[in-house]
Design a protein around this motif. Sequence first.
Motif, PDB file in Angstrom:
ATOM      1  N   UNK A 165       0.824  -1.208   0.000  1.00 42.88           N
ATOM      2  CA  UNK A 165       0.000   0.000   0.000  1.00 42.88           C
ATOM      3  C   UNK A 165       0.861   1.262   0.000  1.00 42.88           C
ATOM      4  N   UNK A 166       1.982   1.222   0.701  1.00 45.51           N
ATOM      5  CA  UNK A 166       2.866   2.387   0.700  1.00 45.51           C
ATOM      6  C   UNK A 166       3.405   2.647  -0.701  1.00 45.51           C
ATOM      7  N   UNK A 167       3.846   1.588  -1.377  1.00 44.07           N
ATOM      8  CA  UNK A 167       4.380   1.761  -2.727  1.00 44.07           C
ATOM      9  C   UNK A 167       3.290   2.233  -3.686  1.00 44.07           C
ATOM     10  N   UNK A 168       2.116   1.626  -3.602  1.00 41.06           N
ATOM     11  CA  UNK A 168       0.999   2.057  -4.443  1.00 41.06           C
ATOM     12  C   UNK A 168       0.611   3.492  -4.112  1.00 41.06           C
ATOM     13  N   UNK A 169       0.594   3.815  -2.813  1.00 42.22           N
ATOM     14  CA  UNK A 169       0.231   5.168  -2.405  1.00 42.22           C
ATOM     15  C   UNK A 169       1.203   6.207  -2.926  1.00 42.22           C
ATOM     16  N   UNK A 170       2.501   5.911  -2.874  1.00 43.73           N
ATOM     17  CA  UNK A 170       3.496   6.849  -3.395  1.00 43.73           C
ATOM     18  C   UNK A 170       3.326   7.041  -4.899  1.00 43.73           C
ATOM     19  N   UNK A 171       3.032   5.953  -5.591  1.00 45.92           N
ATOM     20  CA  UNK A 171       2.826   6.032  -7.037  1.00 45.92           C
ATOM     21  C   UNK A 171       1.563   6.822  -7.373  1.00 45.92           C
TER      22      UNK A 171
ATOM     23  N   UNK B   8       2.954  -5.459  -8.426  1.00 47.22           N
ATOM     24  CA  UNK B   8       1.799  -6.144  -9.025  1.00 47.22           C
ATOM     25  C   UNK B   8       0.546  -5.286  -8.889  1.00 47.22           C
ATOM     26  N   UNK B   9       0.352  -4.708  -7.707  1.00 47.35           N
ATOM     27  CA  UNK B   9      -0.823  -3.866  -7.491  1.00 47.35           C
ATOM     28  C   UNK B   9      -0.778  -2.612  -8.358  1.00 47.35           C
ATOM     29  N   UNK B  10       0.416  -2.064  -8.556  1.00 48.21           N
ATOM     30  CA  UNK B  10       0.534  -0.894  -9.435  1.00 48.21           C
ATOM     31  C   UNK B  10       0.147  -1.273 -10.864  1.00 48.21           C
ATOM     32  N   UNK B  11       0.572  -2.473 -11.300  1.00 38.82           N
ATOM     33  CA  UNK B  11       0.172  -2.933 -12.624  1.00 38.82           C
ATOM     34  C   UNK B  11      -1.332  -3.068 -12.745  1.00 38.82           C
ATOM     35  N   UNK B  12      -1.957  -3.628 -11.701  1.00 34.88           N
ATOM     36  CA  UNK B  12      -3.416  -3.744 -11.700  1.00 34.88           C
ATOM     37  C   UNK B  12      -4.051  -2.359 -11.712  1.00 34.88           C
TER      38      UNK B  12
END
Length: 716
Positions: free
Chosen positions: A632-638, A691-695
């Motif tokens: 979630x942190x990585x997705x949130x930063x993106x 993976x979540x960023x790709x989704x």
Amino acid sequence: MLQNWLQWNRRAKQWLWIITLIGVMAALPIGYNRMNTESTSKQVEYVFDYRDLIEIAEYSAKPQDFISQHLIFMKEAGISTMAVYESSLRELMQAGRLTYYNSKEAALLQGKLETPGQNFTYILYSGSAEKEQIGPIVRAAFDRAGIVYRDWSFDGRDGLVVELPLQNSLLQPLGFDPMSLERIQAAGFRVLPRLTDRVLPYSQEEAEATLAQLKNYGVTRILFDGDKVKGYTDNAEEKSLRAFAELLNKYQIGVTTIENLKKEQSGMTTLAYLTDYNIVRLYSLSPTDAMRMKPEDIADRFLLAAKDRNIRMFFLNGAPASSQDKSAVINPLDNLYLSLKGEDGNKGTIQRLADAGFAPGTAEPFDREYPSWVKMLKGIVVIGAIALIALLINAFLPGTLIAVFLLGIAGSAGLYVLSSSVLEQALALGAGISAPTLALIWVMNRIYSRTEGNQRFVGGADWTFRSKEKGQGVVIPLSSSGDAGSKWVFEGLPARRRLGLAFSWFIVVALMSLIAVPYVFGLLNNITYMLVLQQFRGVSLLHLAPIALVAIYVVFYTGHAPIARIRKMLSTPINVLMVVVGLIVVAAGMYYLSRTGNEGQTLPFERPFREWLEGTFGVRPRNKEFLLAHPLLLVGLFAALRYRAAWLFVIIGSIGQLSMVDTFAHIHTPLHISIIRVFLGLGLGAAVGFILIGVWQLLEGVWSKWSPALKRIFAE
């Protein structure tokens, strides 16, 4: 004057960061010294409760033959030690040493009428050997209690008549059964005596006689039975703990502490100190688990205990149980043998632990060394922790850096005089909160600078402006209230650029959060934490404070006109939606806290998954880190570089940063295990995050393609 003060604080900020990093470097040799200590005790000892064996044997046709047979089976399975207890008349009868009766039963035995007004205890020894070896400990117990008794015999067997009701006689504490000790030793087992503090008042002469007797049977360690150690009850008047510790040191006998007791045995910490921490930790497998758990599950549990929690003794319990299906009384002995030896080509507990470096043998305490340089380095670590905490306070109260640092130095000196332990825990907690919070504040400012245009440096009051022309995103116009405008989507950065920034920030945030780790293991570098005689307090605060502080910072310290924003928020009427959201947040917080610490709750399906992770990687990463927080942190930063609302993901993702620090607060876990666990969680979490960023990108593309058509449909 004010401008000069602010300028001094800005300069001091750089110096305090340098002091913080020096403190980190000073803590590393302390951590290395701890790792050396953790490597000095690798043998594990397997203990069975001899009392349980006697109770199980009572349900066999020939109890003594059953005991002899299973002593052989236990030796073959790898059990090396038998735990024995101070005796009672009931246990001596179970062992076949004697038989007891009340007055009515004794009269029937002799074919006489019961003597009116008499309620005595009648004892008959099983033979001459029992009279010779058991008789002295029985008489000694009644002599100590001042109870009248006399000789008695019946049908060729000698015994006693004790002028005490049978139920009271059964409660009298007796000494160790010498016949059981001899039998255990003859079978090739070591002895682990379980002492109580029931023999009162404390007698140094009796205690020494007991330890001398046990030493003759090769005893090197004792385990206390009950909620207190021997000598604790009379310690206030007799100083009996110190006296008993002197005897333990004289006979070179150590003690054992039991894991996961609801309350530590009273006096254990004092006795540990007086015996120079000649202690090993013990895990007790309950009779229920011994009966119901699969052999491979028992092996998994023991391996985890030895590897992750410094357990060096395993106490196996067993109890008979009635089985309606089998129409018999069953016991867990065969299941325990299979778990220890293995079956069908599968390695058992003993072999698996040996492969992991924990060979069977006599459990030994840690051979701890405390070089003189550790104290000097610890002083540097203390100063570094104060600097780190001061930087956090200055982030919320700009211009206070120098004052807070100097007050911290003075206050720490005073607290050290009162309690060095409290000082160490307070600074460890403060550093554990400060580093992740500063890391998240830093990344929030980076996001803000790339989107809304203003950037505030961590721990200071400096503000810089990044213009739209430099390609740093769109500057959001201010509303009349001084808040940022209502724009929720930021343009300007392509997905590849956002991904690169997000990943680099993810790494920097993790490294900044890990600054707290050397402070935790450097300040809590004490054998009492490794043995769980003392625990790090404030785990709940460590898990909540950074989340709350980051949320406060985002709401009140980013953007323009924070005072106006606070005034507006306080004047906003409370509606039903706010109440519902508040209740959800409180419920989520309570559930989050229920999963933290040593007593954390888990979901039913989590245990098998955890065991799979342990078996696959050797060290289990924390689920909440690599499955939730880090992704979630990585997705949130993106996403936050494009969507304002994505900042919420960053705040939730902060849980992972706190969890990494908390991992090292479990001092009883070997340091190298914690290091592997944290970096494994980071790696797996980053993979899940990608993976979540790709989704996310896929869903965003689908939405961009189909949303115009959907809007037209709804418009019609």
